[in-house]
Enzyme design. Structure first.
Site, short mmCIF file in Angstrom:
data_model
loop_
_atom_site.label_atom_id
_atom_site.label_comp_id
_atom_site.label_asym_id
_atom_site.label_seq_id
_atom_site.Cartn_x
_atom_site.Cartn_y
_atom_site.Cartn_z
N CYS A 1 0.79 -1.21 -0.13
CA CYS A 1 -0.05 -0.11 0.09
C CYS A 1 1.04 1.32 -0.12
O CYS A 1 1.73 1.44 -0.94
CB CYS A 1 -0.97 0.10 1.29
N ASP B 1 -8.97 -2.80 -7.64
CA ASP B 1 -8.38 -1.81 -6.66
C ASP B 1 -9.20 -0.56 -7.11
O ASP B 1 -8.81 0.02 -7.99
CB ASP B 1 -6.77 -1.69 -6.64
N HIS C 1 -7.49 -3.83 -3.51
CA HIS C 1 -6.63 -3.24 -2.94
C HIS C 1 -6.33 -4.32 -1.48
O HIS C 1 -7.23 -4.55 -0.83
CB HIS C 1 -6.87 -1.98 -2.31
#
Length: 281
Positions: A169, A217, A249
């Site tokens: 991330c 995502d 994600h």
């Protein structure tokens, strides 16, 4: 947070702060903001590993705390810098370090948000988390990465010419930048790191990067992925981006609803092959 106070500067013994069983600098448990009650996160045993918490000299008034997991066997080992998500150093990131250590790597996870003094894993409100994350600017974080690789090069248990980096991330974007700005990085693996603005810098890549992304995502447009692929090709650099068609994600984060076990396992295998195939071995 401990502060080093030697008038003659940091000494090597200062940088080895705690071992397994001592008081920890880091929070126990998982990040509350991402925790799923249904999660069954992976827990990697510590048998055969040395677990340490260290302070890394980085030129700041207070040095950089870091969690380290490494093989207990003597000798020099390849190393991987592990870059956290927005939640800081919590149980998931520490377990990733242990997984890498069991694969023969020295894994170190620096606490890039330590200057704030905020216990990020204990927060549940993103409105409180994000201002802390934003205080850690790119230049500061890149300097901390370079300080970490310099620390690794100086350890007797690390191969100084076999240092890689992986991140998740927020940490995925750090991986891309590290492959541009840290000459000690041999290879990187970025898990769903934002790409905005990075395609324009593809020509700066000096180390090969593997990017692992999810087609579902909602925070990373597929157009950004296409732009990075095109920029890397145009610059003649080595990078590969894998997009998992059914993954959102955070698909590697086994403590969250976003976890996708099959994609996470495939990505982990790719990570190991990428690092070992590009000099982190």
């Amino acid at each position: 947070m401990p502060t080093l106070t030697r008038p003659d500067g940091t000494q090597p013994q200062d940088l080895h702060l705690t071992r397994r069983g001592a008081v920890s600098m880091f929070a126990a448990g998982y990040a509350l903001a991402g925790w799923s009650a249904e999660a069954r996160p992976v827990t990697t045993p510590t048998a055969g590993l040395t677990i340490e918490e260290v302070l890394i000299a980085n030129g700041a008034p207070r040095p950089l705390p870091a969690y380290v997991a490494r093989p207990a066997t003597p000798g020099r080992h390849p190393a991987v810098i592990v870059v956290n998500e927005v939640f800081g150093i919590h149980a998931y990131i520490k377990d990733v370090c242990r997984r890498l250590a069991r694969e023969g790597f020295v894994a170190v996870a620096p606490d890039f948000f330590y200057r704030s003094g905020v216990d990020l894993p204990s927060l549940t409100d993103f409105a409180q988390i994000m201002p802390v994350v934003q205080q850690a600017g790119a230049a500061q974080v890149d300097d901390d990465v370079r300080a970490t690789s310099a620390w690794l090069k100086a350890r007797s248990f690390t191969k100084p010419d076999a240092i890689g980096i992986t991140g998740f991330c927020w940490g995925g974007a750090v991986v891309w930048r590290a492959a541009m700005v840290d000459p000690d990085i041999k290879a990187g693996v970025a898990w769903y790191g934002r790409l905005g603005g990075l395609a324009a810098r593809a020509g700066e890549l000096h180390a090969p990067v593997l990017g692992l992304y999810g087609a579902l995502d909602q925070g990373i447009p597929q157009t950004d992925i296409a732009a990075m692929r095109a920029a890397v090709a145009a610059a003649g650099k080595t990078a590969e981006i894998v997009v998992y068609p059914d993954a959102p994600h955070g698909f590697h984060a086994d403590y969250r609803d976003s976890y996708r076990a099959a994609d996470a396992a495939d990505g982990w295998g790719r990570l190991l092959r990428w690092l070992r195939g590009h000099g982190v071995a």
